[in-house]
Design a protein around this motif. Structure first.
Motif, PDB file in Angstrom:
ATOM      1  N   UNK A   5       0.846  -1.197   0.000  1.00  0.00           N
ATOM      2  CA  UNK A   5       0.000   0.000   0.000  1.00  0.00           C
ATOM      3  C   UNK A   5       0.881   1.247   0.000  1.00  0.00           C
ATOM      4  N   UNK A   6       0.793   2.019  -1.072  1.00  0.00           N
ATOM      5  CA  UNK A   6       1.699   3.164  -1.167  1.00  0.00           C
ATOM      6  C   UNK A   6       0.987   4.496  -0.968  1.00  0.00           C
ATOM      7  N   UNK A   7      -0.323   4.469  -0.832  1.00  0.00           N
ATOM      8  CA  UNK A   7      -1.066   5.723  -0.661  1.00  0.00           C
ATOM      9  C   UNK A   7      -2.283   5.431   0.219  1.00  0.00           C
ATOM     10  N   UNK A   8      -2.130   5.720   1.510  1.00  0.00           N
ATOM     11  CA  UNK A   8      -3.158   5.318   2.485  1.00  0.00           C
ATOM     12  C   UNK A   8      -3.815   6.553   3.088  1.00  0.00           C
ATOM     13  N   UNK A   9      -5.130   6.491   3.221  1.00  0.00           N
ATOM     14  CA  UNK A   9      -5.864   7.560   3.916  1.00  0.00           C
ATOM     15  C   UNK A   9      -6.216   7.082   5.319  1.00  0.00           C
ATOM     16  N   UNK A  10      -5.817   7.863   6.324  1.00  0.00           N
ATOM     17  CA  UNK A  10      -6.078   7.509   7.724  1.00  0.00           C
ATOM     18  C   UNK A  10      -6.898   8.621   8.375  1.00  0.00           C
ATOM     19  N   UNK A  11      -8.236   8.463   8.385  1.00  0.00           N
ATOM     20  CA  UNK A  11      -9.050   9.490   9.035  1.00  0.00           C
ATOM     21  C   UNK A  11      -9.061   9.287  10.552  1.00  0.00           C
ATOM     22  N   UNK A  12      -9.050  10.381  11.294  1.00  0.00           N
ATOM     23  CA  UNK A  12      -9.105  10.263  12.760  1.00  0.00           C
ATOM     24  C   UNK A  12      -9.996  11.346  13.344  1.00  0.00           C
ATOM     25  N   UNK A  13     -10.776  10.973  14.347  1.00  0.00           N
ATOM     26  CA  UNK A  13     -11.549  11.986  15.081  1.00  0.00           C
ATOM     27  C   UNK A  13     -10.753  12.472  16.291  1.00  0.00           C
ATOM     28  N   UNK A  14      -9.466  12.152  16.321  1.00  0.00           N
ATOM     29  CA  UNK A  14      -8.513  12.591  17.346  1.00  0.00           C
ATOM     30  C   UNK A  14      -8.737  11.875  18.676  1.00  0.00           C
ATOM     31  N   UNK A  34       2.954   7.079   0.959  1.00  0.00           N
ATOM     32  CA  UNK A  34       2.365   8.307   1.507  1.00  0.00           C
ATOM     33  C   UNK A  34       1.186   7.960   2.420  1.00  0.00           C
ATOM     34  N   UNK A  35       1.096   8.664   3.548  1.00  0.00           N
ATOM     35  CA  UNK A  35      -0.071   8.539   4.427  1.00  0.00           C
ATOM     36  C   UNK A  35      -0.723   9.914   4.536  1.00  0.00           C
ATOM     37  N   UNK A  36      -2.015   9.965   4.236  1.00  0.00           N
ATOM     38  CA  UNK A  36      -2.766  11.215   4.419  1.00  0.00           C
ATOM     39  C   UNK A  36      -3.560  11.058   5.706  1.00  0.00           C
ATOM     40  N   UNK A  37      -3.250  11.876   6.695  1.00  0.00           N
ATOM     41  CA  UNK A  37      -3.967  11.814   7.973  1.00  0.00           C
ATOM     42  C   UNK A  37      -4.994  12.941   7.948  1.00  0.00           C
ATOM     43  N   UNK A  38      -6.249  12.565   8.147  1.00  0.00           N
ATOM     44  CA  UNK A  38      -7.358  13.519   7.935  1.00  0.00           C
ATOM     45  C   UNK A  38      -8.226  13.662   9.175  1.00  0.00           C
ATOM     46  N   UNK A  39      -8.510  14.893   9.546  1.00  0.00           N
ATOM     47  CA  UNK A  39      -9.536  15.134  10.558  1.00  0.00           C
ATOM     48  C   UNK A  39     -10.625  16.005   9.942  1.00  0.00           C
ATOM     49  N   UNK A  40     -11.874  15.614  10.170  1.00  0.00           N
ATOM     50  CA  UNK A  40     -12.993  16.397   9.644  1.00  0.00           C
ATOM     51  C   UNK A  40     -13.720  17.057  10.819  1.00  0.00           C
ATOM     52  N   UNK A  41     -13.847  18.360  10.747  1.00  0.00           N
ATOM     53  CA  UNK A  41     -14.593  19.095  11.772  1.00  0.00           C
ATOM     54  C   UNK A  41     -16.044  19.153  11.322  1.00  0.00           C
ATOM     55  N   UNK A  42     -16.920  18.580  12.135  1.00  0.00           N
ATOM     56  CA  UNK A  42     -18.321  18.508  11.700  1.00  0.00           C
ATOM     57  C   UNK A  42     -19.283  19.245  12.628  1.00  0.00           C
ATOM     58  N   UNK A  43     -18.785  19.734  13.742  1.00  0.00           N
ATOM     59  CA  UNK A  43     -19.729  20.373  14.667  1.00  0.00           C
ATOM     60  C   UNK A  43     -19.390  21.843  14.849  1.00  0.00           C
TER      61      UNK A  43
END
Ligand code: ATP
Ligand code: MN
Length: 157
Positions: A5-14, A34-43
């Motif tokens: 796996x050379x391009x991974x998306x890792x979402x986290x709510x922290x 590559x690792x893309x670490x993502x946080x989504x602010x929803x509130x």
């Protein structure tokens, strides 16, 4: 074994539960990947615009984004220097943003926790994970939090 796996998306709510997913993404990524670490602010709290519409206050959004960027930075585990890390903080509905980014960035894999911040004991998986699995353009690997000895999660029946 060569990691594929050379391009991974890792979402986290922290949360602690999500951290298991971020760690697994770094364990799985190939050398030079590559690792893309993502946080989504929803509130985002809304304020009232002069035409009576509720709108997010740009200053509040800026403050939330900055806080989340700092927290996200702190969740990146130690990793070899060859791994490229991209940290992203975006706003919106978490699963929609996760699925959209997976597709835009053409990732090989999404790695996420079975649970997040709310961690409802009796739900098999969290709602963001479930919706991501339903819509993701690529495989989704779901990582449970490490079971603590004696905890309910550690039980086998
Ligand atoms: P609930 O369905 O009540 O929210 P939960 O919080 O236990 O339950 P989820 O929100 O589905 O479960 O969290 C599971 C995983 O989804 C997390 O480990 C994380 O990988 C991802 N996730 C959840 N919320 C976000 C978010 N806001 N931004 C990025 N990833 C998220
Ligand atoms: Mn959640």
């Amino acid at each position: 074994m060569r990691k594929k796996f050379s391009n991974i998306l890792a979402p986290t709510d922290l949360s602690e539960a999500a951290h298991a997913g971020v760690q697994a993404a770094f364990d799985l990524v190939s050398e030079g990947g590559k690792v893309i670490v993502l946080h989504v602010i929803d509130d985002i709290p809304l304020t009232y615009g002069y035409v009576g519409m509720s709108i997010p206050d740009p200053q509040v959004v800026a403050r939330l984004m900055k806080g989340a960027e700092e927290e996200l930075e702190a969740c990146i585990p130690p990793h070899p220097p060859g791994i490229e890390v991209t940290e992203k903080v975006l706003t919106g509905n978490p699963f929609e943003v996760i699925v959209r980014l997976a597709s835009e960035e053409e990732v090989d894999l999404v790695v996420m926790g079975t649970h997040g911040r709310s961690g409802l004991k009796h739900a098999l998986i969290g709602s963001v994970t479930e919706k991501t699995i339903r819509r993701s353009p690529c495989p989704v690997l779901v990582i449970p939090p490490t079971a603590q000895p004696g905890s309910e999660e550690g039980e086998t029946r």
